[in-house]
Design a protein around this motif. Sequence first.
Motif, PDB file in Angstrom:
ATOM      1  N   GLN A   1       0.826  -1.206   0.000  1.00 60.15           N
ATOM      2  CA  GLN A   1       0.000   0.000   0.000  1.00 60.15           C
ATOM      3  C   GLN A   1       0.859   1.254   0.000  1.00 60.15           C
ATOM      4  O   GLN A   1       0.474   2.277  -0.587  1.00 60.15           O
ATOM      5  CB  GLN A   1      -0.931  -0.011   1.222  1.00 60.15           C
ATOM      6  CG  GLN A   1      -2.055  -1.032   1.107  1.00 60.15           C
ATOM      7  CD  GLN A   1      -2.867  -1.156   2.390  1.00 60.15           C
ATOM      8  OE1 GLN A   1      -2.347  -1.011   3.497  1.00 60.15           O
ATOM      9  NE2 GLN A   1      -4.148  -1.433   2.242  1.00 60.15           N
ATOM     10  N   TYR A  50       0.090   3.662  -3.037  1.00 63.77           N
ATOM     11  CA  TYR A  50      -0.398   5.025  -2.754  1.00 63.77           C
ATOM     12  C   TYR A  50       0.429   6.047  -3.534  1.00 63.77           C
ATOM     13  O   TYR A  50      -0.106   7.020  -4.083  1.00 63.77           O
ATOM     14  CB  TYR A  50      -0.298   5.289  -1.253  1.00 63.77           C
ATOM     15  CG  TYR A  50      -0.777   6.647  -0.800  1.00 63.77           C
ATOM     16  CD1 TYR A  50      -2.135   6.938  -0.709  1.00 63.77           C
ATOM     17  CD2 TYR A  50       0.140   7.634  -0.433  1.00 63.77           C
ATOM     18  CE1 TYR A  50      -2.574   8.183  -0.270  1.00 63.77           C
ATOM     19  CE2 TYR A  50      -0.287   8.884   0.003  1.00 63.77           C
ATOM     20  CZ  TYR A  50      -1.647   9.146   0.087  1.00 63.77           C
ATOM     21  OH  TYR A  50      -2.066  10.383   0.519  1.00 63.77           O
ATOM     22  N   GLU A  83      -5.742   7.740   3.886  1.00 66.85           N
ATOM     23  CA  GLU A  83      -5.078   6.680   3.135  1.00 66.85           C
ATOM     24  C   GLU A  83      -3.559   6.793   3.251  1.00 66.85           C
ATOM     25  O   GLU A  83      -2.852   5.789   3.346  1.00 66.85           O
ATOM     26  CB  GLU A  83      -5.492   6.736   1.666  1.00 66.85           C
ATOM     27  CG  GLU A  83      -6.933   6.313   1.423  1.00 66.85           C
ATOM     28  CD  GLU A  83      -7.345   6.452  -0.031  1.00 66.85           C
ATOM     29  OE1 GLU A  83      -6.589   7.082  -0.804  1.00 66.85           O
ATOM     30  OE2 GLU A  83      -8.415   5.944  -0.388  1.00 66.85           O
ATOM     31  N   GLY A  84      -3.064   8.029   3.261  1.00 69.24           N
ATOM     32  CA  GLY A  84      -1.624   8.233   3.324  1.00 69.24           C
ATOM     33  C   GLY A  84      -1.023   7.957   4.681  1.00 69.24           C
ATOM     34  O   GLY A  84       0.083   7.425   4.786  1.00 69.24           O
ATOM     35  N   SER A  91      -1.048   3.588   4.647  1.00 69.40           N
ATOM     36  CA  SER A  91       0.079   3.458   3.720  1.00 69.40           C
ATOM     37  C   SER A  91       1.411   3.925   4.281  1.00 69.40           C
ATOM     38  O   SER A  91       2.363   4.093   3.512  1.00 69.40           O
ATOM     39  CB  SER A  91      -0.226   4.258   2.433  1.00 69.40           C
ATOM     40  OG  SER A  91      -1.490   3.922   1.914  1.00 69.40           O
TER      41      SER A  91
END
Length: 333
Positions: free
Chosen positions: A74, A78, A185-186, A190
């Motif tokens: 991920q 990403y 998400e970051g 990830s």
Amino acid sequence: MTHLQAGLSPETLEKAKVELKENPETLHQDIQEVRDMIITRPDIGFLRTDDAFILRFLRARKFNHFEAFRLLAQYFEYRQQNLDMFKNLKATDPGIKQALKDGFPGVLSNLDRYGRKILVLFAANWDQSRYTFVDILRAILLSLESMIEDPELQVNGFILIIDWSNFTFKQASKLTPSMLRLAIEGLQDSFPARFGGIHFVNQPWYIHALYTVIRPFLKDKTRKRIFMHGNNLNSLHQLIHPEILPSELGGMMPPYDMGTWARTLLDHAYDEENDYCPESYTLSVQDLERDLEKNLSPKTMKRSQSVVEPGVLKRPDKVKSEEDNMQPLLSLD
């Protein structure tokens, strides 16, 4: 102890053994098992696979090989999916530099009692005429990349404190669902960092409303580590001793110098005149934001809209019902 553990103190070595199940005798085997999984994802460009790099992902997932590999995948996925975000990811990039100089993030010099590094964000410092939320996110990711090189922090992790004092409704309106999702998400999905707590202080009602936007995208473990203190700084001090906090957070240290961490990353470039070009830069950021909105799937948007319509913040009376269901948050307004 192998050379990969050379940077750890005896106390942290013991912590890694007990909390993370880190075993020096099987360390190289653990790393190789993660590395062997790379062939299962030919769609991802794994740009770094050395032992020290993979080890930080194992530590972030308590040596669960499958979870460590998923996080590693991920991490690179990403970056592949958000190429514009990672172009010129340097402290001297105009947008990143301005965000850093305004304390996004700030990094306290003292660790907490568990050896964790404390990051502070004073939200009202966001100068939206000079840099965007994406710049802030880029500055935070760049900072974490620098700090995660320290093996002590790979084991002990980080604490994040966000002070929302004087953060306006107008500023909050710029935090779109797509931007918030990009940040989650970051940072959550990830990046190989262990976040021991995320503390909100002095948050207005519309920050509670924004929380309802991001809540569906948070893992249960993340939700349990979010604390909303409101104006009750005593509850913050029960978890983080005031002896190491700046005066803005009710601590005993002097007011925080927003340029402290920026000077660390920028060094001699801190005081240089920058070639910031608002018009051309704003255009590229707007393109990125449009792409993000476009790439959100209907299912995702439907889920976001079922909580709060994009761009529409709930009034306080509607937020109350959400707050009642915000367990296991510590809401101490």
